[in-house]
Enzyme design. Structure first.
Site, short mmCIF file in Angstrom:
data_model
loop_
_atom_site.label_atom_id
_atom_site.label_comp_id
_atom_site.label_asym_id
_atom_site.label_seq_id
_atom_site.Cartn_x
_atom_site.Cartn_y
_atom_site.Cartn_z
N HIS A 83 32.88 50.56 21.85
CA HIS A 83 34.11 50.17 21.18
C HIS A 83 34.09 50.94 19.62
CE1 HIS A 83 33.51 46.61 24.34
NE2 HIS A 83 34.37 46.84 24.37
N ARG A 128 36.07 55.86 29.91
CA ARG A 128 34.63 56.40 30.32
C ARG A 128 34.12 57.64 31.00
NH1 ARG A 128 32.58 49.99 29.98
NH2 ARG A 128 34.26 50.86 31.37
N LYS A 155 38.16 33.55 31.96
CA LYS A 155 37.23 33.97 31.91
C LYS A 155 35.89 32.97 30.82
CE LYS A 155 37.84 39.41 31.97
NZ LYS A 155 37.31 40.53 30.98
N SER A 166 30.37 45.66 27.39
CA SER A 166 30.40 44.78 27.17
C SER A 166 29.02 44.08 28.65
CB SER A 166 31.20 43.84 27.08
OG SER A 166 31.54 44.65 25.67
O1 PNS Z 1 38.48 44.81 28.53
P1 PNS Z 1 39.80 44.54 28.96
O2 PNS Z 1 38.78 43.17 29.35
O3 PNS Z 1 39.24 45.29 29.94
O4 PNS Z 1 41.36 44.10 28.81
C1 PNS Z 1 42.15 44.26 28.73
C2 PNS Z 1 43.42 43.60 27.82
C3 PNS Z 1 43.30 42.68 27.29
C4 PNS Z 1 43.97 45.05 27.67
C5 PNS Z 1 44.43 43.39 29.15
O5 PNS Z 1 44.00 42.73 30.11
C6 PNS Z 1 45.56 42.57 28.80
O6 PNS Z 1 46.67 44.00 27.66
N1 PNS Z 1 45.77 41.27 28.92
C7 PNS Z 1 46.90 41.21 28.68
C8 PNS Z 1 47.81 40.21 29.49
C9 PNS Z 1 49.47 41.91 29.49
O7 PNS Z 1 49.66 41.99 28.91
N2 PNS Z 1 48.66 42.01 31.12
C10 PNS Z 1 49.68 42.80 31.07
C11 PNS Z 1 49.37 44.34 31.43
S1 PNS Z 1 49.03 45.70 32.57
#
Ligand code: PNS
Length: 162
Positions: free
Chosen positions: A17, A90, A41, A128
């Site tokens: 990150h 990645r 979560k 993570s």
């Molecule tokens: O590091 P992660 O957990 O893969 O991140 C995921 C994240 C936070 C980018 C994604 O879950 C998100 O943007 N969530 C917010 C809800 C949202 O906007 N959902 C619709 C977009 S697909």
């Protein structure tokens, strides 16, 4: 003013990150790291702990701001006036999920763009989730997370070996 947002769970921040953040700060005027507040979560670190860790590890990067958000990412982006989402990719396996999210975000807000960035090769396998698992089982993760995060892991997680 180019403002990008780098959203994620960051539970916890890894060197992968941090590598993406450093690269992103060179491309944008404002680089917002945004921690998702996701009660669903069961995180290891609270949102404020994760924000604090990110802030401490990016204190040498003046154009980084650390935020948290709940609800839709695109709604948060409207509030902070950001129109670029940065996501790290990645391996090919990340692509399908990232493609879906990017296209869904475009559907919800056609003016935003998602850009994918590659971390340094040495971090392409770091996540993570694996960092927490390896640390919990007594493995050495010192090369994979910033020293501040390592200290927090030591304080938080009991190590169970064999
Ligand atoms: O590091 P992660 O957990 O893969 O991140 C995921 C994240 C936070 C980018 C994604 O879950 C998100 O943007 N969530 C917010 C809800 C949202 O906007 N959902 C619709 C977009 S697909």
């Amino acid at each position: 003013m180019r403002t990008a947002i780098y959203p994620g769970s960051f539970d916890p921040l890894t060197n992968g990150h941090l590598d993406i953040i450093r690269r992103g700060t060179r491309l944008f005027d404002r680089f917002l790291v945004a921690v998702l507040e996701n009660e669903g979560k069961a995180p290891l670190f609270t949102v404020s702990e994760r924000k604090e860790l990110i802030a401490r590890c990016t204190s040498d990067m003046p154009n980084v701001e650390v935020h948290s958000f709940s609800g839709l990412l695109v709604d948060f982006m409207r509030r902070v006036d950001a129109n670029v989402v940065v996501r790290g990719i990645r391996a090919v396996s990340d692509y399908e999920y990232e493609l879906q999210m990017a296209l869904m975000n475009r559907e919800l807000h056609p003016q935003i763009e998602t850009i994918f960035m590659l971390p340094a090769v040495e971090y392409t396998y770091v996540s993570s989730r694996l960092v927490k698992e390896v640390f919990r089982l007594g493995g050495d993760v010192a090369r994979l997370v910033p020293p501040t995060v390592l200290e927090s892991l030591k304080a938080r997680l009991p190590v169970t070996v064999g």
